[in-house]
Design an enzyme around this catalytic site. Structure first.
Site, mmCIF file in Angstrom:
data_model
loop_
_atom_site.group_PDB
_atom_site.id
_atom_site.type_symbol
_atom_site.label_atom_id
_atom_site.label_comp_id
_atom_site.label_asym_id
_atom_site.label_seq_id
_atom_site.Cartn_x
_atom_site.Cartn_y
_atom_site.Cartn_z
ATOM 1 N N GLY A 1 0.810 -1.219 0.000
ATOM 2 C CA GLY A 1 0.000 0.000 0.000
ATOM 3 C C GLY A 1 0.840 1.264 0.000
ATOM 4 O O GLY A 1 0.535 2.223 -0.706
ATOM 5 N N ASP B 1 8.429 35.522 31.010
ATOM 6 C CA ASP B 1 8.092 34.253 30.370
ATOM 7 C C ASP B 1 6.652 33.821 30.535
ATOM 8 O O ASP B 1 6.195 32.939 29.832
ATOM 9 C CB ASP B 1 8.992 33.136 30.914
ATOM 10 C CG ASP B 1 8.619 32.769 32.332
ATOM 11 O OD1 ASP B 1 8.554 33.676 33.180
ATOM 12 O OD2 ASP B 1 8.357 31.586 32.591
ATOM 13 N N ASP C 1 11.671 39.878 34.642
ATOM 14 C CA ASP C 1 11.064 38.851 35.484
ATOM 15 C C ASP C 1 12.215 37.943 35.962
ATOM 16 O O ASP C 1 13.308 37.956 35.384
ATOM 17 C CB ASP C 1 10.042 38.076 34.628
ATOM 18 C CG ASP C 1 9.605 36.784 35.294
ATOM 19 O OD1 ASP C 1 9.185 36.841 36.454
ATOM 20 O OD2 ASP C 1 9.700 35.712 34.640
ATOM 21 N N LYS D 1 -9.892 -4.286 6.140
ATOM 22 C CA LYS D 1 -10.361 -3.283 5.172
ATOM 23 C C LYS D 1 -10.392 -3.875 3.763
ATOM 24 O O LYS D 1 -11.305 -3.601 2.980
ATOM 25 C CB LYS D 1 -9.440 -2.058 5.215
ATOM 26 C CG LYS D 1 -9.494 -1.313 6.542
ATOM 27 C CD LYS D 1 -8.670 -0.024 6.514
ATOM 28 C CE LYS D 1 -8.928 0.802 7.774
ATOM 29 N NZ LYS D 1 -8.219 2.079 7.767
ATOM 30 N N GLU D 2 -9.389 -4.706 3.459
ATOM 31 C CA GLU D 2 -9.317 -5.300 2.117
ATOM 32 C C GLU D 2 -10.471 -6.282 1.891
ATOM 33 O O GLU D 2 -11.027 -6.357 0.802
ATOM 34 C CB GLU D 2 -7.961 -6.003 1.944
ATOM 35 C CG GLU D 2 -6.807 -5.012 1.959
ATOM 36 C CD GLU D 2 -5.422 -5.661 2.101
ATOM 37 O OE1 GLU D 2 -4.422 -4.944 2.043
ATOM 38 O OE2 GLU D 2 -5.354 -6.890 2.287
ATOM 39 N N LEU E 1 -4.925 -4.163 7.969
ATOM 40 C CA LEU E 1 -5.376 -3.822 6.625
ATOM 41 C C LEU E 1 -6.253 -4.916 6.034
ATOM 42 O O LEU E 1 -7.122 -4.646 5.208
ATOM 43 C CB LEU E 1 -4.165 -3.594 5.717
ATOM 44 C CG LEU E 1 -3.332 -2.363 6.064
ATOM 45 C CD1 LEU E 1 -2.118 -2.276 5.174
ATOM 46 C CD2 LEU E 1 -4.181 -1.104 5.922
ATOM 47 N N VAL E 2 -6.010 -6.179 6.460
ATOM 48 C CA VAL E 2 -6.770 -7.294 5.886
ATOM 49 C C VAL E 2 -8.273 -7.058 6.069
ATOM 50 O O VAL E 2 -9.063 -7.293 5.157
ATOM 51 C CB VAL E 2 -6.311 -8.623 6.521
ATOM 52 C CG1 VAL E 2 -7.220 -9.764 6.101
ATOM 53 C CG2 VAL E 2 -4.871 -8.928 6.113
ATOM 54 N N LYS F 1 -1.272 -11.776 16.119
ATOM 55 C CA LYS F 1 -2.475 -11.905 15.298
ATOM 56 C C LYS F 1 -3.526 -12.838 15.907
ATOM 57 O O LYS F 1 -4.600 -13.010 15.349
ATOM 58 C CB LYS F 1 -2.102 -12.398 13.889
ATOM 59 C CG LYS F 1 -1.083 -11.508 13.162
ATOM 60 C CD LYS F 1 -1.681 -10.187 12.706
ATOM 61 C CE LYS F 1 -0.649 -9.334 11.948
ATOM 62 N NZ LYS F 1 -1.182 -8.025 11.556
ATOM 63 N N TYR G 1 17.491 -5.890 13.289
ATOM 64 C CA TYR G 1 16.158 -6.174 12.750
ATOM 65 C C TYR G 1 15.450 -7.285 13.540
ATOM 66 O O TYR G 1 14.367 -7.096 14.091
ATOM 67 C CB TYR G 1 16.274 -6.530 11.260
ATOM 68 C CG TYR G 1 14.975 -7.006 10.672
ATOM 69 C CD1 TYR G 1 13.933 -6.115 10.435
ATOM 70 C CD2 TYR G 1 14.771 -8.351 10.370
ATOM 71 C CE1 TYR G 1 12.721 -6.548 9.922
ATOM 72 C CE2 TYR G 1 13.564 -8.791 9.842
ATOM 73 C CZ TYR G 1 12.540 -7.893 9.631
ATOM 74 O OH TYR G 1 11.344 -8.331 9.140
#
Ligand code: GDG
Length: 727
Positions: free
Chosen positions: A32, A682, A502, A383-384, A380-381, A282, A91
């Site tokens: 996407g 301030d 001040d 929505k798809e 996303l799945v 998941k 990673y």
């Protein structure tokens, strides 16, 4: 080398490089984000995408690296080469073995390892180097995701004129979870190098702001964080999908062929589908458990439903993922063994990455999508699946632990830990009238077709530019060297000078308690020097009690105004202004005491003409809860009196309305007429002086908040530097 005006940085590039039979193979992904970038139009006309191409640098010769650079260049991509060790420690290590589990609330899986952290920093430096090499100094740079949370700060230093956006694709956990991370402060500081930080939903933004406040002690308001001379914006941008791609591809021959195969294979059966990366977040095991419970409770559905599980291989080198795969496959084997027969396999399972048309056909064919993440940034799945239902009906069952649930309220909502709720939802989905299925789908489709991934990316970039514009506007009042020189020239040529300064937050930064903010010997010397210049009257105008000012500055040739001007020491003795607060204090102090007793860290300060509630030592969220109800009660208590309640720097102060710094400024100017007036302060009370002084006075506000002052300066340090030049 070309310098690019628009740069995207993510861990992986949208083109992967691998070696097959000794040859380098380039595989573009149609994710996407890649589609969204292509839709950015002018903004991205000249863009470059920086990331890791997916192959370890140890496996490449110098000549091959050159080939890769060249080939990727034709896709607007530039590679960061990571070694096998870096992939393992950065990673697989810090990103996926520490941050991923922690941010998804699997705190027991998170591994804390100093070698991981070292590699994370090292990798970030490599990405930074690539950006610095390719980006125009004033480029817009969009950094993505949890792998690169240190990068915004590194880029802010290396490319100070650039505009930096950051988007997090996974949840940002609550402070209670985030604070477990040993490097929590560095991660927040890294992110705060950005001008705009985006999350999928407001809850994640809220968690982030609360961590910033509680861990870094920074002030946050209305989704903004003030960082010295910059304001960082934080907002929610729910990522969408490439909606038209799903609609348009439904009629492709390849999709139709897949649909025909599925119709034949699952004839007479309802398909319950799930598609996700094989990841513990998941909730795949919960899904299997629920399906098993469903078959037990509703045996009539045996041979009439199939659960189709597509699990995409992911992070296969990480131990937790290997173990999870084993358990999932054993569980599927067990359920199929228990409920299956020669002609019926209840669960069909594929551990592979399917071609797009197969996934799309599955979405279009499935009667139910069963998505049960235990935590998911968006998902996303879901929505798809909805987008693929242009010609067919179907029911979406979606976990309430996903970001997507907010935009898909017509889904059947389940708690993935509540197996019974999944069983009930499955039965409801399989018996739902078609008309209702379509009604629900249409509502969701309308929404998804509007906020697509293209809109999402455009929206983010627009707001990124807007936040930069806002910063530029704000910095237009910042004191430049030229203005400083002009003020100093004006001071030199003037015959009579009046300086109104001040103290707290202006000449001295705030300390944990007011007593600790003692002036240094250097500051005393500076004040003495300034006041000693012929024709100069210097006044310290403070909210502090007179004993403190007397103690600190009484020996200097300066005018002192204590408690916002309730007491003034001009020449000789302290003079008290007309006002009283005696009766009101009797009301206010018991109320504050009642609050302080149950607010650890809070303090009450009583002055002659003011009462102050100090909350610098109170945990941020507790402070804001207490302050809100305290202000409410104070309003009721003081509504008909002359006492005003105002917010200062981590204080709430109550004082008579007539006692104001503006009146001090007016009186002193009348007493000491001057052709050069400089006023620095301030907070809220100093605004009153800025407004009271004539237009030609040089008024300077410390900090970036909106002000009536003519100029702004960022810190007390810069105030002192400027005053040193003036002396
Ligand atoms: C992260 C966050 C957030 C899946 N299997 C196949 C396949 N897919 C595609 C899907 C979908 C994508 O992969 C998965 O996206 P998700 O959003 O569901 O999940 P993550 O991968 O965990 O993504 C997540 C997302 O970032 C975006 O910000 O929503 O919360 O965790 O597009 O269709 N595609 C193909 N074959 C497959 O077998 N071709």
């Amino acid at each position: 080398m070309d310098r690019h005006k628009f740069v995207i940085v993510s861990n992986r590039l949208p083109v992967s490089v691998s070696r097959q039979n000794g040859e380098l193979v380039f595989t573009p992904s149609s994710g996407g984000l890649a589609t969204a970038m292509a839709s950015l139009g002018d903004q991205s006309a000249d863009y470059v995408w920086i990331g890791w191409p997916g192959i370890a640098a140890d496996d490449l010769t110098a000549a091959e690296k050159t080939i890769i650079r060249k080939k990727l260049g034709s896709h607007n991509c530039f590679p960061v080469f990571l070694t096998r060790d870096q992939v393992r420690l950065f990673y697989e290590g810090y990103a996926n073995d520490t941050l991923w589990p922690l941010f998804h609330y699997f705190q027991s899986l998170a591994q804390y390892n100093s070698a991981y952290w070292a590699a994370y920093k090292e990798a970030s430096a490599l990405y930074k180097k690539a950006v610095v090499k390719l980006a125009h100094p004033s480029a817009s740079i969009w950094v993505h995701d949890y792998h690169l949370m240190l990068l915004p700060h590194q880029l802010r230093i290396a490319l100070p004129a650039s505009t930096i956006g950051f988007f997090l694709h996974i949840p940002f956990p609550s402070y209670e979870i985030f604070r477990m991370l040993p490097e929590r402060a560095q991660i927040l500081e890294g992110l705060l190098g950005a001008d705009l930080i985006g999350f999928h939903i407001y809850d994640y933004a809220r968690h982030f702001l609360s961590s910033v406040a509680r861990i870094l002690g920074l002030e946050t308001s209305h989704g903004s964080i003030i960082m010295g001379d910059r304001v960082v914006k934080v907002d929610a941008f729910p990522i969408g999908i490439d909606y038209q791609k799903f609609v348009n591809s439904l009629d492709d021959d390849a999709t139709q062929a897949e649909l025909a195969t599925l119709a034949e294979h699952y004839e007479g059966k309802k398909i319950i589908l799930s598609v996700d990366r094989l990841d513990y977040s998941k909730g795949i095991l919960k899904r299997l458990e629920a399906f098993e419970a469903f078959l037990k409770r509703y045996p009539a559905y045996l041979k009439k439903v199939s659960l189709v599980i597509v699990a995409v291989p992911s992070r296969t080198e990480v131990e937790t993922y290997k173990d999870l795969r084993d358990v999932i496959e054993q569980t599927i084997g067990r359920i199929n063994g228990a409920f299956g027969s020669v002609d019926y396999t209840p669960i069909s399972y594929q551990f592979k990455n399917l071609p797009f048309e197969q996934v799309l056909a599955l979405f279009a064919a499935a009667d139910v999508a069963l998505l049960t993440p235990l935590r998911d940034g968006m998902n996303l799945v879901a929505k798809e699946y909805v987008a693929a239902k242009q010609h067919t009906s179907g029911v979406l069952i979606l976990s309430e632990m996903t970001g997507a649930i907010d935009e898909l309220p017509e889904a059947l909502r389940i708690n993935p830990n509540d197996i019974d709720s999944i069983v009930v939802a499955l039965h409801r989905a399989l018996t739902m009238p078609k008309k209702e299925q379509l009604r629900r789908l249409h509502s969701m489709q309308r929404r998804l077709s509007l906020y697509t991934v293209q809109r999402w990316a455009n929206d983010f970039i627009e707001q990124l530019q807007a936040s930069k514009q806002h910063q530029l506007q704000q910095s237009s009042k910042l004191l430049t060297e030229a203005t400083e020189a002009k003020i100093i020239r004006a001071a030199k040529t003037a015959k009579r000078r009046l300086l109104l300064l001040d103290y707290d937050g202006t000449l001295r930064p705030f300390a944990a308690t007011p007593q600790q903010a003692i002036p240094s010997a250097g500051l005393i010397k500076l004040i003495r020097n300034l006041a000693a210049q012929t024709g100069t009257t210097l006044c310290i105008v403070s909210g502090r009690p007179r004993v403190t000012l007397e103690d600190w500055f009484g020996h200097l040739p300066v005018v002192l105004a204590a408690e916002h001007g309730a007491f003034i020491k001009n020449e000789g003795d302290w003079v008290q202004q007309q006002a009283t607060m005696h009766d009101q204090k009797k009301l206010i102090i018991p109320l504050l005491q009642h609050y302080a007793d149950r607010t650890p860290g809070a303090r009450i300060e009583e002055k002659d003409f003011a009462v102050v509630w100090h909350y610098r030592g109170v945990a941020t969220e507790l402070a804001s809860a207490r302050n809100a109800s305290l202000r409410y009660e104070l309003r009721r208590l003081l509504g008909n009196t002359d006492i005003e309640v105002h917010n200062g720097a981590k204080i709430i102060e109550m004082k008579p309305r007539s006692v104001r710094k503006g009146a001090v400024a007016e009186d002193l100017l009348a007493l000491h007429p001057a052709d050069f007036v400089l006023c620095i302060g301030d907070d809220y009370t100093d605004e009153d002086m800025f407004k009271a002084l004539p237009d030609e006075a040089f008024t300077i506000k410390v900090g970036l908040a909106d002000t009536a002052a003519r100029f702004q300066i960022t810190t007390t340090d810069s105030v002192l530097q400027f005053l040193r030049k003036l002396s």
